[in-house]
Design a protein around this motif. Structure first.
Motif, PDB file in Angstrom:
ATOM      1  N   HIS A  89       0.856  -1.183   0.000  1.00 22.64           N
ATOM      2  CA  HIS A  89       0.000   0.000   0.000  1.00 22.64           C
ATOM      3  C   HIS A  89       0.898   1.241   0.000  1.00 22.64           C
ATOM      4  O   HIS A  89       2.119   1.110  -0.034  1.00 22.64           O
ATOM      5  N   GLY A 113      -4.400   1.397  -7.195  1.00 24.22           N
ATOM      6  CA  GLY A 113      -4.887   2.283  -6.133  1.00 24.22           C
ATOM      7  C   GLY A 113      -3.744   2.929  -5.359  1.00 24.22           C
ATOM      8  O   GLY A 113      -3.909   4.010  -4.795  1.00 24.22           O
ATOM      9  N   VAL A 168     -11.319  -2.576  -0.918  1.00 28.67           N
ATOM     10  CA  VAL A 168     -10.861  -1.615   0.085  1.00 28.67           C
ATOM     11  C   VAL A 168     -10.733  -2.296   1.447  1.00 28.67           C
ATOM     12  O   VAL A 168     -11.592  -3.084   1.846  1.00 28.67           O
ATOM     13  N   THR A 171      -6.446   0.476   3.048  1.00 25.57           N
ATOM     14  CA  THR A 171      -6.398   1.607   2.113  1.00 25.57           C
ATOM     15  C   THR A 171      -7.245   1.227   0.895  1.00 25.57           C
ATOM     16  O   THR A 171      -7.814   0.143   0.846  1.00 25.57           O
ATOM     17  N   GLU A 172      -7.215   2.104  -0.116  1.00 24.84           N
ATOM     18  CA  GLU A 172      -7.953   1.800  -1.347  1.00 24.84           C
ATOM     19  C   GLU A 172      -7.108   1.005  -2.335  1.00 24.84           C
ATOM     20  O   GLU A 172      -7.565   0.671  -3.419  1.00 24.84           O
ATOM     21  N   GLY A 202      -8.626   4.022   5.229  1.00 21.87           N
ATOM     22  CA  GLY A 202      -9.375   2.870   4.732  1.00 21.87           C
ATOM     23  C   GLY A 202     -10.848   2.963   5.065  1.00 21.87           C
ATOM     24  O   GLY A 202     -11.399   4.055   5.241  1.00 21.87           O
ATOM     25  N   ASN A 203     -11.497   1.797   5.141  1.00 27.75           N
ATOM     26  CA  ASN A 203     -12.907   1.721   5.473  1.00 27.75           C
ATOM     27  C   ASN A 203     -13.112   0.421   6.241  1.00 27.75           C
ATOM     28  O   ASN A 203     -12.966  -0.659   5.679  1.00 27.75           O
ATOM     29  N   GLN A 206     -15.816  -2.094   4.997  1.00 25.44           N
ATOM     30  CA  GLN A 206     -15.379  -2.842   3.806  1.00 25.44           C
ATOM     31  C   GLN A 206     -14.210  -3.770   4.144  1.00 25.44           C
ATOM     32  O   GLN A 206     -14.073  -4.845   3.568  1.00 25.44           O
TER      33      GLN A 206
END
Ligand SMILES: [Zn+2]
Length: 305
Positions: A89, A113, A168, A171-172, A202-203, A206
């Motif tokens: 990442h 990404g 995700v 991070t994406e 991030g999320n 998800q």
């Protein structure tokens, strides 16, 4: 927005116990190595490397000083050229060593990404980090140049390594390095083994689903982004930690609590999760930030500072 370096610093106090294990080369399987970075004193991430027939592929570029730490250790094992360095990442402790590896003749590889995040955050984060790190100040920002959308496969007949993206999470642009024959998985910070989670880029909702998809690979040896390597319990515990945070926060959301109530109650949730032996090691200085992240992902307002 809270800077990821500050989040790393806030978990340092919880990593003292693992310092004795760091900076040692561990053989995961024939030609596959793992090196736990010194996050406590140097902010370094973990590294992995695979010695293929004609070249070496390194997992994570680390900070420049982390790259300088592992390159001589790789050289002590093989004189084959380091051709690729895979950034799991975009964070500095995983990608700011790219230039050090490029000087070795390597190409930085990542999910596309990661390049998007470089465009979004750099060179600002690099410049901020360089104020506090001599190794970064002495190097140059270098984004990955070989990119993949879904996967990229390295297979020389003996070893097969698949770079994969599952969506995700931390991070994406999280990428995983999967070796199907040996059932070894390098996760980057999508799965860590200790209180090293930073969720700011991030999320978490998800992330939980992404890890469920990753678990289906059936990996037997997990090399995390930070903390010691282990087995599939790392994926399970990492995911269950976020599930526990989500379930706690969602109950408050469903009960109509305010942001101030949730902020105040986060200590109780922390202590209740800490009672679970499998999850206690994920509790650290960023706990309230994880609660706030889930709360905002569920539509709640940011906490008052
Ligand atoms: Zn990291």
């Amino acid at each position: 927005m809270k800077h990821w370096v500050a989040a790393v610093a806030s978990v340092v106090a919880f990593s003292v116990a693992s310092i004795a294990e760091v900076n040692k080369v561990e053989t995961v399987s024939k030609d596959v190595y793992f090196h736990e970075g010194d996050i406590g004193r140097k902010g370094h991430c973990n590294n992995g490397w695979v010695v293929f027939k004609d070249y070496v592929l390194v997992i994570d570029a680390n900070f420049p000083s982390g790259a300088d730490e592992v390159i001589p250790k790789i050289r002590a094992i093989t004189d084959k050229p380091i051709r690729f360095v895979f950034d799991t990442h975009h964070h500095g402790d995983h990608a700011y060593g790219n230039e050090v590896f490029v000087k070795q003749g390597a190409v930085p590889v990542a999910h596309e990404g990661v390049l998007e995040m470089f465009k979004k955050f750099e060179p600002k984060r690099w410049d901020d980090t360089a104020k506090g790190r001599k190794d970064v100040a002495a190097s140059k920002v270098k984004a990955p140049t070989l990119l993949f959308r879904r996967d990229l496969v390295f297979d020389d007949g003996e070893h097969r390594l698949e770079l994969l993206h599952f969506g995700v999470a931390h991070t994406e642009g999280d990428g995983f390095a999967w070796m199907p024959k040996e059932k070894i998985l390098f996760t980057g910070d999508a799965a860590v083994n200790g209180a090293y989670n930073f969720a700011g880029d991030g999320n978490i909702l998800q992330w939980i689903n992404t890890l469920a998809a990753v678990q289906k690979l059936g990996a037997e040896k997990i090399c995390p982004g930070h903390g010691p390597m282990g087995g599939p319990e790392i994926l399970e515990d990492q995911r269950n930690y976020f599930v526990a945070v989500r379930d706690g926060v969602k109950a408050w959301k469903d009960a109509g609590k305010s942001a101030a109530d949730v902020k105040a109650a986060s200590k109780d949730l922390k202590e209740s999760i800490r009672k679970n032996d499998r999850l206690a090691r994920y509790i650290g200085g960023s706990f309230e930030a994880h609660v706030e992240k889930v709360w905002t992902e569920l539509g709640g307002e940011a906490f008052a500072k």
